[in-house]
Design a protein around this motif. Structure first.
Motif, mmCIF file in Angstrom:
data_model
loop_
_atom_site.group_PDB
_atom_site.id
_atom_site.type_symbol
_atom_site.label_atom_id
_atom_site.label_comp_id
_atom_site.label_asym_id
_atom_site.label_seq_id
_atom_site.Cartn_x
_atom_site.Cartn_y
_atom_site.Cartn_z
ATOM 1 N N LEU A 4 0.850 -1.188 0.000
ATOM 2 C CA LEU A 4 0.000 0.000 0.000
ATOM 3 C C LEU A 4 0.885 1.237 0.000
ATOM 4 O O LEU A 4 1.843 1.322 0.768
ATOM 5 N N VAL A 5 0.541 2.187 -0.878
ATOM 6 C CA VAL A 5 1.245 3.468 -0.925
ATOM 7 C C VAL A 5 0.188 4.559 -0.925
ATOM 8 O O VAL A 5 -0.771 4.501 -1.690
ATOM 9 N N VAL A 6 0.355 5.551 -0.037
ATOM 10 C CA VAL A 6 -0.565 6.688 0.039
ATOM 11 C C VAL A 6 0.258 7.954 -0.144
ATOM 12 O O VAL A 6 1.184 8.222 0.621
ATOM 13 N N ILE A 7 -0.089 8.729 -1.188
ATOM 14 C CA ILE A 7 0.640 9.956 -1.509
ATOM 15 C C ILE A 7 -0.347 11.114 -1.545
ATOM 16 O O ILE A 7 -1.407 11.017 -2.155
ATOM 17 N N VAL A 8 0.004 12.219 -0.894
ATOM 18 C CA VAL A 8 -0.850 13.407 -0.831
ATOM 19 C C VAL A 8 -0.442 14.385 -1.920
ATOM 20 O O VAL A 8 0.756 14.659 -2.118
ATOM 21 N N TYR A 9 -1.457 14.902 -2.637
ATOM 22 C CA TYR A 9 -1.257 15.899 -3.685
ATOM 23 C C TYR A 9 -2.069 17.147 -3.356
ATOM 24 O O TYR A 9 -3.054 17.068 -2.620
ATOM 25 N N PRO A 10 -1.681 18.304 -3.924
ATOM 26 C CA PRO A 10 -2.378 19.554 -3.586
ATOM 27 C C PRO A 10 -3.810 19.619 -4.112
ATOM 28 O O PRO A 10 -4.634 20.329 -3.547
ATOM 29 N N THR A 11 -4.115 18.871 -5.181
ATOM 30 C CA THR A 11 -5.464 18.918 -5.748
ATOM 31 C C THR A 11 -5.897 17.531 -6.198
ATOM 32 O O THR A 11 -5.069 16.642 -6.429
ATOM 33 N N GLU A 12 -7.202 17.385 -6.373
ATOM 34 C CA GLU A 12 -7.747 16.133 -6.891
ATOM 35 C C GLU A 12 -7.286 15.912 -8.336
ATOM 36 O O GLU A 12 -7.012 14.788 -8.747
ATOM 37 N N ILE A 33 -1.637 -3.051 -10.482
ATOM 38 C CA ILE A 33 -2.430 -2.372 -9.455
ATOM 39 C C ILE A 33 -3.669 -3.198 -9.101
ATOM 40 O O ILE A 33 -4.396 -3.621 -9.992
ATOM 41 N N SER A 34 -3.889 -3.397 -7.814
ATOM 42 C CA SER A 34 -5.114 -4.049 -7.353
ATOM 43 C C SER A 34 -6.229 -3.028 -7.184
ATOM 44 O O SER A 34 -7.376 -3.311 -7.479
ATOM 45 N N ASP A 35 -5.892 -1.850 -6.677
ATOM 46 C CA ASP A 35 -6.884 -0.802 -6.436
ATOM 47 C C ASP A 35 -6.165 0.539 -6.410
ATOM 48 O O ASP A 35 -4.997 0.619 -6.010
ATOM 49 N N ALA A 36 -6.852 1.575 -6.858
ATOM 50 C CA ALA A 36 -6.314 2.938 -6.828
ATOM 51 C C ALA A 36 -7.476 3.884 -6.555
ATOM 52 O O ALA A 36 -8.370 4.025 -7.380
ATOM 53 N N VAL A 37 -7.467 4.508 -5.380
ATOM 54 C CA VAL A 37 -8.568 5.362 -4.939
ATOM 55 C C VAL A 37 -8.022 6.738 -4.601
ATOM 56 O O VAL A 37 -6.942 6.862 -4.023
ATOM 57 N N TYR A 97 -14.536 -3.463 -1.955
ATOM 58 C CA TYR A 97 -13.522 -4.078 -2.803
ATOM 59 C C TYR A 97 -12.203 -3.342 -2.619
ATOM 60 O O TYR A 97 -12.175 -2.109 -2.579
ATOM 61 N N GLY A 98 -11.115 -4.064 -2.529
ATOM 62 C CA GLY A 98 -9.794 -3.436 -2.482
ATOM 63 C C GLY A 98 -9.463 -2.858 -1.118
ATOM 64 O O GLY A 98 -9.609 -3.515 -0.098
ATOM 65 N N ILE A 99 -9.040 -1.617 -1.098
ATOM 66 C CA ILE A 99 -8.603 -0.944 0.125
ATOM 67 C C ILE A 99 -9.829 -0.620 0.973
ATOM 68 O O ILE A 99 -10.842 -0.157 0.468
ATOM 69 N N ASN A 100 -9.735 -0.839 2.261
ATOM 70 C CA ASN A 100 -10.838 -0.613 3.187
ATOM 71 C C ASN A 100 -11.246 0.856 3.217
ATOM 72 O O ASN A 100 -10.426 1.738 3.461
ATOM 73 N N ASP A 101 -12.545 1.107 2.958
ATOM 74 C CA ASP A 101 -13.055 2.484 2.898
ATOM 75 C C ASP A 101 -12.893 3.224 4.225
ATOM 76 O O ASP A 101 -12.517 4.390 4.241
ATOM 77 N N PRO A 113 -7.882 20.782 3.891
ATOM 78 C CA PRO A 113 -8.997 20.898 2.941
ATOM 79 C C PRO A 113 -8.505 21.233 1.526
ATOM 80 O O PRO A 113 -7.631 22.067 1.349
ATOM 81 N N GLY A 114 -9.058 20.521 0.546
ATOM 82 C CA GLY A 114 -8.669 20.706 -0.847
ATOM 83 C C GLY A 114 -7.597 19.747 -1.316
ATOM 84 O O GLY A 114 -7.445 19.518 -2.511
ATOM 85 N N ASN A 115 -6.825 19.176 -0.378
ATOM 86 C CA ASN A 115 -5.798 18.204 -0.750
ATOM 87 C C ASN A 115 -6.434 16.863 -1.086
ATOM 88 O O ASN A 115 -7.548 16.570 -0.666
ATOM 89 N N ALA A 116 -5.708 16.057 -1.841
ATOM 90 C CA ALA A 116 -6.184 14.729 -2.224
ATOM 91 C C ALA A 116 -5.099 13.704 -1.939
ATOM 92 O O ALA A 116 -3.912 13.971 -2.129
ATOM 93 N N ALA A 117 -5.524 12.541 -1.480
ATOM 94 C CA ALA A 117 -4.595 11.444 -1.224
ATOM 95 C C ALA A 117 -4.858 10.345 -2.241
ATOM 96 O O ALA A 117 -6.001 9.944 -2.455
ATOM 97 N N LEU A 118 -3.804 9.882 -2.877
ATOM 98 C CA LEU A 118 -3.895 8.780 -3.820
ATOM 99 C C LEU A 118 -3.488 7.505 -3.085
ATOM 100 O O LEU A 118 -2.354 7.371 -2.653
ATOM 101 N N PHE A 119 -4.442 6.592 -2.918
ATOM 102 C CA PHE A 119 -4.214 5.297 -2.284
ATOM 103 C C PHE A 119 -4.012 4.283 -3.403
ATOM 104 O O PHE A 119 -4.890 4.129 -4.256
ATOM 105 N N VAL A 120 -2.877 3.604 -3.418
ATOM 106 C CA VAL A 120 -2.604 2.606 -4.454
ATOM 107 C C VAL A 120 -2.216 1.296 -3.780
ATOM 108 O O VAL A 120 -1.304 1.266 -2.959
ATOM 109 N N LEU A 121 -2.931 0.239 -4.136
ATOM 110 C CA LEU A 121 -2.613 -1.100 -3.670
ATOM 111 C C LEU A 121 -1.900 -1.802 -4.818
ATOM 112 O O LEU A 121 -2.485 -2.047 -5.875
#
Length: 172
Positions: A4-12, A33-37, A97-101, A113-121
């Motif tokens: 699992l990798v979680v990366i924060v970006y400034p925008t969606e 990739i198994s899941d990318a949210v 399905y995939g990463i636990n909500d 607020p306004g930032n987005a995190a990309l969750f990749v399994l």
């Protein structure tokens, strides 16, 4: 075993750009990739998840088909389709399905607020080619299950020539 990798970006939009880049790399067999949210913290403080698969819609479509088929047997396909769609949508909504909500929402509460995190399994990857592809794209590694060396290499690659500053997420 998946990582699992979680990366924060400034925008969606930036998180979506990187997710699409990862999908392109998947077509080239660099990553599997198994899941990318994408989780976005809205100004109201609510966390919105942008998932790959809408399980509610998929369940409704599947349920409609099976309900209509069973309805044909009992000479009432419209009623069968309606009941099947409802049952399918309900079962789809209850499926995760995939990463636990709940995990994604809890971790995303730390975002600004306004930032987005990309969750990749990730099932498997070719590390050097992936690092070259994401080099300089920005982002801050929030969480990973990678070993320390790979995690540091990812942090270094993302930070190379970063042009936009992202407020650091608060620690839980």
């Amino acid at each position: 075993m998946s990582d699992l990798v979680v990366i924060v970006y400034p925008t969606e939009a930036k998180a979506e750009e990187i997710r699409q880049k990862l999908f392109d790399l998947q077509k080239e067999y660099v990553i599997e990739i198994s899941d990318a949210v994408i989780a976005v913290k809205e100004p109201s403080g609510h966390v919105k998840l942008n998932q790959l698969i809408n399980t509610t819609a998929a369940g409704a479509v599947s349920g409609t088909f099976w309900g209509a088929l069973i309805g044909l047997i009992f000479l009432n396909p419209l009623l069968g389709a309606a009941i099947g769609a409802g049952a399918g949508a309900l079962s789809g909504a209850l499926t995760d399905y995939g990463i636990n909500d709940a995990f994604m929402k809890q971790l995303s509460e730390t975002l600004q607020p306004g930032n987005a995190a990309l969750f990749v399994l990730i099932r498997k990857l070719t590390t050097d080619k992936l690092l070259d592809a994401v080099k300089g794209t920005g982002g801050i590694v929030l969480k990973t299950s990678l070993d320390h060396n790979k995690e540091q290499a990812l942090r270094d690659a993302l930070a190379a020539h970063v042009s936009t500053a992202i407020p650091a997420p608060s620690t839980p």
